[in-house]
Design a protein around this motif. Structure first.
Motif, PDB file in Angstrom:
ATOM      1  N   CYS A   1       0.843  -1.198   0.000  1.00 30.56           N
ATOM      2  CA  CYS A   1       0.000   0.000   0.000  1.00 30.56           C
ATOM      3  C   CYS A   1       0.876   1.246   0.000  1.00 30.56           C
ATOM      4  O   CYS A   1       1.700   1.437   0.893  1.00 30.56           O
ATOM      5  CB  CYS A   1      -0.918   0.009   1.217  1.00 30.56           C
ATOM      6  SG  CYS A   1      -1.977   1.470   1.324  1.00 30.56           S
ATOM      7  N   CYS A   2       0.684   2.102  -0.993  1.00 28.13           N
ATOM      8  CA  CYS A   2       1.502   3.314  -1.127  1.00 28.13           C
ATOM      9  C   CYS A   2       0.810   4.566  -0.600  1.00 28.13           C
ATOM     10  O   CYS A   2       1.372   5.659  -0.693  1.00 28.13           O
ATOM     11  CB  CYS A   2       1.881   3.529  -2.593  1.00 28.13           C
ATOM     12  SG  CYS A   2       3.037   2.300  -3.221  1.00 28.13           S
ATOM     13  N   GLY A   3      -0.392   4.429  -0.077  1.00 29.09           N
ATOM     14  CA  GLY A   3      -1.055   5.605   0.465  1.00 29.09           C
ATOM     15  C   GLY A   3      -2.557   5.428   0.526  1.00 29.09           C
ATOM     16  O   GLY A   3      -3.133   4.548  -0.112  1.00 29.09           O
ATOM     17  N   ALA A   4      -3.199   6.277   1.315  1.00 29.50           N
ATOM     18  CA  ALA A   4      -4.661   6.300   1.429  1.00 29.50           C
ATOM     19  C   ALA A   4      -5.171   7.580   0.790  1.00 29.50           C
ATOM     20  O   ALA A   4      -4.600   8.665   0.985  1.00 29.50           O
ATOM     21  CB  ALA A   4      -5.077   6.229   2.898  1.00 29.50           C
ATOM     22  N   ILE A   5      -6.255   7.465   0.024  1.00 30.86           N
ATOM     23  CA  ILE A   5      -6.797   8.588  -0.745  1.00 30.86           C
ATOM     24  C   ILE A   5      -8.179   8.943  -0.219  1.00 30.86           C
ATOM     25  O   ILE A   5      -8.992   8.061   0.063  1.00 30.86           O
ATOM     26  CB  ILE A   5      -6.898   8.234  -2.243  1.00 30.86           C
ATOM     27  CG1 ILE A   5      -5.544   7.802  -2.795  1.00 30.86           C
ATOM     28  CG2 ILE A   5      -7.438   9.408  -3.044  1.00 30.86           C
ATOM     29  CD1 ILE A   5      -5.601   7.315  -4.237  1.00 30.86           C
TER      30      ILE A   5
ATOM     31  N   VAL B   1      -3.428  12.343  -0.849  1.00 30.56           N
ATOM     32  CA  VAL B   1      -2.808  11.032  -0.669  1.00 30.56           C
ATOM     33  C   VAL B   1      -1.962  11.124   0.591  1.00 30.56           C
ATOM     34  O   VAL B   1      -1.071  11.976   0.679  1.00 30.56           O
ATOM     35  CB  VAL B   1      -1.937  10.647  -1.880  1.00 30.56           C
ATOM     36  CG1 VAL B   1      -1.281   9.282  -1.649  1.00 30.56           C
ATOM     37  CG2 VAL B   1      -2.761  10.637  -3.154  1.00 30.56           C
ATOM     38  N   VAL B   2      -2.243  10.264   1.569  1.00 31.39           N
ATOM     39  CA  VAL B   2      -1.608  10.342   2.886  1.00 31.39           C
ATOM     40  C   VAL B   2      -0.797   9.074   3.132  1.00 31.39           C
ATOM     41  O   VAL B   2      -1.236   7.974   2.782  1.00 31.39           O
ATOM     42  CB  VAL B   2      -2.674  10.530   3.986  1.00 31.39           C
ATOM     43  CG1 VAL B   2      -2.052  10.516   5.370  1.00 31.39           C
ATOM     44  CG2 VAL B   2      -3.434  11.830   3.753  1.00 31.39           C
ATOM     45  N   ASP B   3       0.385   9.226   3.734  1.00 33.01           N
ATOM     46  CA  ASP B   3       1.224   8.060   4.012  1.00 33.01           C
ATOM     47  C   ASP B   3       0.901   7.478   5.387  1.00 33.01           C
ATOM     48  O   ASP B   3      -0.020   7.931   6.078  1.00 33.01           O
ATOM     49  CB  ASP B   3       2.715   8.417   3.884  1.00 33.01           C
ATOM     50  CG  ASP B   3       3.182   9.430   4.935  1.00 33.01           C
ATOM     51  OD1 ASP B   3       2.488   9.610   5.957  1.00 33.01           O
ATOM     52  OD2 ASP B   3       4.245  10.054   4.730  1.00 33.01           O
ATOM     53  N   ALA B   4       1.667   6.477   5.802  1.00 30.23           N
ATOM     54  CA  ALA B   4       1.378   5.769   7.049  1.00 30.23           C
ATOM     55  C   ALA B   4       1.587   6.633   8.279  1.00 30.23           C
ATOM     56  O   ALA B   4       1.051   6.328   9.354  1.00 30.23           O
ATOM     57  CB  ALA B   4       2.256   4.514   7.142  1.00 30.23           C
TER      58      ALA B   4
ATOM     59  N   PHE C   1       0.813  14.401   4.326  1.00 28.68           N
ATOM     60  CA  PHE C   1       0.298  14.540   2.975  1.00 28.68           C
ATOM     61  C   PHE C   1       1.448  14.376   1.979  1.00 28.68           C
ATOM     62  O   PHE C   1       2.449  15.083   2.059  1.00 28.68           O
ATOM     63  CB  PHE C   1      -0.365  15.904   2.783  1.00 28.68           C
ATOM     64  CG  PHE C   1      -1.574  16.118   3.641  1.00 28.68           C
ATOM     65  CD1 PHE C   1      -2.781  15.521   3.321  1.00 28.68           C
ATOM     66  CD2 PHE C   1      -1.518  16.906   4.780  1.00 28.68           C
ATOM     67  CE1 PHE C   1      -3.906  15.705   4.107  1.00 28.68           C
ATOM     68  CE2 PHE C   1      -2.629  17.098   5.572  1.00 28.68           C
ATOM     69  CZ  PHE C   1      -3.838  16.496   5.239  1.00 28.68           C
ATOM     70  N   ARG C   2       1.296  13.439   1.047  1.00 22.78           N
ATOM     71  CA  ARG C   2       2.327  13.227   0.041  1.00 22.78           C
ATOM     72  C   ARG C   2       1.982  13.888  -1.287  1.00 22.78           C
ATOM     73  O   ARG C   2       2.854  14.393  -1.991  1.00 22.78           O
ATOM     74  CB  ARG C   2       2.569  11.732  -0.176  1.00 22.78           C
ATOM     75  CG  ARG C   2       2.954  10.977   1.077  1.00 22.78           C
ATOM     76  CD  ARG C   2       4.071  11.664   1.868  1.00 22.78           C
ATOM     77  NE  ARG C   2       5.328  11.671   1.178  1.00 22.78           N
ATOM     78  CZ  ARG C   2       6.378  10.935   1.495  1.00 22.78           C
ATOM     79  NH1 ARG C   2       6.309  10.120   2.528  1.00 22.78           N
ATOM     80  NH2 ARG C   2       7.503  11.020   0.808  1.00 22.78           N
ATOM     81  N   ILE C   3       0.714  13.873  -1.661  1.00 25.36           N
ATOM     82  CA  ILE C   3       0.246  14.546  -2.882  1.00 25.36           C
ATOM     83  C   ILE C   3      -1.121  15.142  -2.569  1.00 25.36           C
ATOM     84  O   ILE C   3      -1.959  14.494  -1.943  1.00 25.36           O
ATOM     85  CB  ILE C   3       0.130  13.558  -4.062  1.00 25.36           C
ATOM     86  CG1 ILE C   3       1.498  12.984  -4.431  1.00 25.36           C
ATOM     87  CG2 ILE C   3      -0.481  14.240  -5.286  1.00 25.36           C
ATOM     88  CD1 ILE C   3       1.440  11.922  -5.531  1.00 25.36           C
ATOM     89  N   ILE C   4      -1.346  16.381  -2.999  1.00 26.23           N
ATOM     90  CA  ILE C   4      -2.662  16.997  -2.819  1.00 26.23           C
ATOM     91  C   ILE C   4      -3.101  17.640  -4.124  1.00 26.23           C
ATOM     92  O   ILE C   4      -2.277  18.029  -4.956  1.00 26.23           O
ATOM     93  CB  ILE C   4      -2.670  18.053  -1.686  1.00 26.23           C
ATOM     94  CG1 ILE C   4      -1.711  19.205  -2.003  1.00 26.23           C
ATOM     95  CG2 ILE C   4      -2.361  17.424  -0.348  1.00 26.23           C
ATOM     96  CD1 ILE C   4      -1.810  20.370  -1.010  1.00 26.23           C
TER      97      ILE C   4
ATOM     98  N   VAL D   1      -5.674   6.440   8.155  1.00 25.94           N
ATOM     99  CA  VAL D   1      -4.637   7.473   8.204  1.00 25.94           C
ATOM    100  C   VAL D   1      -5.090   8.761   7.528  1.00 25.94           C
ATOM    101  O   VAL D   1      -4.770   9.854   7.993  1.00 25.94           O
ATOM    102  CB  VAL D   1      -3.313   6.972   7.585  1.00 25.94           C
ATOM    103  CG1 VAL D   1      -2.712   5.857   8.415  1.00 25.94           C
ATOM    104  CG2 VAL D   1      -3.497   6.526   6.142  1.00 25.94           C
ATOM    105  N   VAL D   2      -5.832   8.641   6.420  1.00 21.96           N
ATOM    106  CA  VAL D   2      -6.261   9.857   5.727  1.00 21.96           C
ATOM    107  C   VAL D   2      -7.364  10.558   6.517  1.00 21.96           C
ATOM    108  O   VAL D   2      -7.407  11.797   6.585  1.00 21.96           O
ATOM    109  CB  VAL D   2      -6.704   9.544   4.281  1.00 21.96           C
ATOM    110  CG1 VAL D   2      -7.962   8.699   4.227  1.00 21.96           C
ATOM    111  CG2 VAL D   2      -6.915  10.838   3.493  1.00 21.96           C
ATOM    112  N   GLU D   3      -8.255   9.782   7.148  1.00 20.67           N
ATOM    113  CA  GLU D   3      -9.277  10.397   7.999  1.00 20.67           C
ATOM    114  C   GLU D   3      -8.624  11.085   9.197  1.00 20.67           C
ATOM    115  O   GLU D   3      -9.016  12.197   9.578  1.00 20.67           O
ATOM    116  CB  GLU D   3     -10.263   9.332   8.480  1.00 20.67           C
ATOM    117  CG  GLU D   3     -11.010   8.607   7.377  1.00 20.67           C
ATOM    118  CD  GLU D   3     -12.048   9.465   6.690  1.00 20.67           C
ATOM    119  OE1 GLU D   3     -12.268  10.612   7.150  1.00 20.67           O
ATOM    120  OE2 GLU D   3     -12.644   8.999   5.702  1.00 20.67           O
ATOM    121  N   ASN D   4      -7.626  10.436   9.788  1.00 21.36           N
ATOM    122  CA  ASN D   4      -6.920  11.037  10.925  1.00 21.36           C
ATOM    123  C   ASN D   4      -6.182  12.300  10.518  1.00 21.36           C
ATOM    124  O   ASN D   4      -6.133  13.285  11.265  1.00 21.36           O
ATOM    125  CB  ASN D   4      -5.946  10.030  11.523  1.00 21.36           C
ATOM    126  CG  ASN D   4      -6.640   8.872  12.211  1.00 21.36           C
ATOM    127  OD1 ASN D   4      -7.836   8.935  12.471  1.00 21.36           O
ATOM    128  ND2 ASN D   4      -5.903   7.808  12.489  1.00 21.36           N
TER     129      ASN D   4
END
Length: 401
Positions: free
Chosen positions: A169-173, A204-207, A211-214, A301-304
């Protein structure tokens, strides 16, 4: 001749009305109001903030940054926001400009309220905020939100597997609506399903909840899936231009073959070979319920991250009364400041994932909408599903499903 006389009479009437309007127009009596003139002695920056510097806790609650973080940020953006003194007056210092900008982001107060506190003009606050958020983004983005490389994606995937039990998994969107005052002549473009006017922050959020990409600025009326499809990230994801790591086999499951690296999202997004979403429906077999739980757990993680963002920067808890272009820059500035705070804070403050052995109960997902997907995407999701209930099972599955 009569026509010329009428034209002349109309011109004289118009000129007299203009002269009357000019006489009635309020003349500016003061170059600088007496209240603003006393800013160096009674203004919030020169009076209260110097006292707050003696108490790091209160300083951090006021600016959302510690004194060290504030000074570091000032060193990075100071040259961009400084202005030159003139023969008529001294310019507002870079430190005070940054203070005004951060106070607006931290509270969401109106320009006039902040102007009264700092004893400057409301138009001055508007200009300072516009320049400040632009400088913050430009000066921090390369260090704190650079586009991930292949090695960066590989590290993110490893962290997701270690912390959230979701391999490759590379991120949560996800998307977040940022509420605005309805822009003039915008019709229903910004009107969203919640009944408010907004722009959309797609992230896109990492572990580690960074934020890695917005992508900011999508119309509120557009769905999350539509925002993704129209974004630069979504187009690169579809075209395979993100430089994700090569496919690999899951741990202890070589017989299942190689799988691609993926992103996780909720039911608002489409199922693709590199984008996983939950299984639809209420009554599901145990394997699919386990998959939905593992995906939802990784997607926390993205919700947090959105929760932390809106808690730190209260601009998200108010209706932003600025034009959409400035609101976009404010959102980008807060996202990159979020990353700065996460990466420069003490380790104990940011490593706030679930402790080992502590799990959340399986949430009630309700009815998840169906979605048409390609055969390869379905096969990949089924492979993850089987893996989570076999080689990739964890000891606490029986307590949650």
């Amino acid at each position: 001749m009569a026509g010329i006389a009428n034209i002349a009479a109309l011109y004289l009437l118009w000129e007299s009305e203009e002269s009357e309007d000019r006489r009635k127009r309020k003349r500016r009596r003061l170059w600088v109001h007496d209240i603003l003139r006393r800013r160096p002695h009674l203004g919030e920056f020169h009076h209260l903030l110097q006292e707050l510097r003696l108490d790091d806790g209160r300083f951090q609650r006021y600016f959302r940054l510690s004194r060290a973080q504030f000074d570091d940020l000032l060193a990075r953006v100071g040259a961009r926001i400084s202005r030159q003194d003139t023969n008529y007056r001294r310019s507002i210092s870079a430190a005070e400009r940054l203070s005004i900008c951060l106070r607006f982001l931290a509270t969401g107060d109106s320009f006039r309220t902040i102007a009264t506190s700092f004893r400057v003009g409301a138009s001055t606050v508007a200009s300072i905020v516009s320049d400040g958020v632009t400088a913050i983004w430009d000066c921090l983005v390369e260090e704190f939100m650079a586009v991930p490389t292949t090695e960066d994606w590989r590290v993110i995937a490893q962290q997701f597997e270690e912390q959230w039990n979701f391999p490759l998994c590379c991120g949560a969107i996800d998307g977040k609506h940022v509420v605005l005052k309805a822009p003039a002549n915008s019709g229903s473009q910004f009107f969203n399903y919640k009944g408010t006017f907004s722009i959309v922050l797609l992230a896109v959020v990492d572990a580690d909840k960074c934020f890695r990409i917005i992508d900011v600025g999508g119309y509120g009326r557009t769905s999350d899936g539509g925002i993704l499809a129209n974004s630069v990230f979504g187009q690169a994801l579809r075209a395979g231009d993100l430089k994700l790591p090569a496919d690999r086999v899951l741990s202890a499951a070589a017989q299942r073959g190689s799988l691609p690296h993926v992103f996780v999202a909720d039911e608002a997004f489409p199922l693709r070979t590199n984008l996983m979403r939950p299984f639809p429906g209420r009554v599901l077999p145990r394997e699919r319920r386990v998959f939905n739980y593992r995906l939802s757990r990784a997607r926390l993680v993205v919700e947090n991250a959105f929760g932390i963002l809106s808690s730190q920067w209260r601009i998200y808890r108010r209706v932003i009364e600025v034009r959409p272009e400035l609101a976009e820059r404010c959102v980008k500035a807060t996202c990159v400041l979020h990353n700065l705070l996460r990466r420069t804070a003490p380790t104990a403050e940011v490593r706030d994932c679930l402790p080992v052995g502590v799990v959340l109960p399986l949430p009630g997902l309700g009815r998840v909408a169906a979605n048409n997907a390609g055969r390869e995407a379905i096969r990949i999701r089924e492979t993850f599903t089987s893996y989570f209930s076999a080689e990739g099972t964890v000891s606490w599955h029986d307590t949650i499903v």
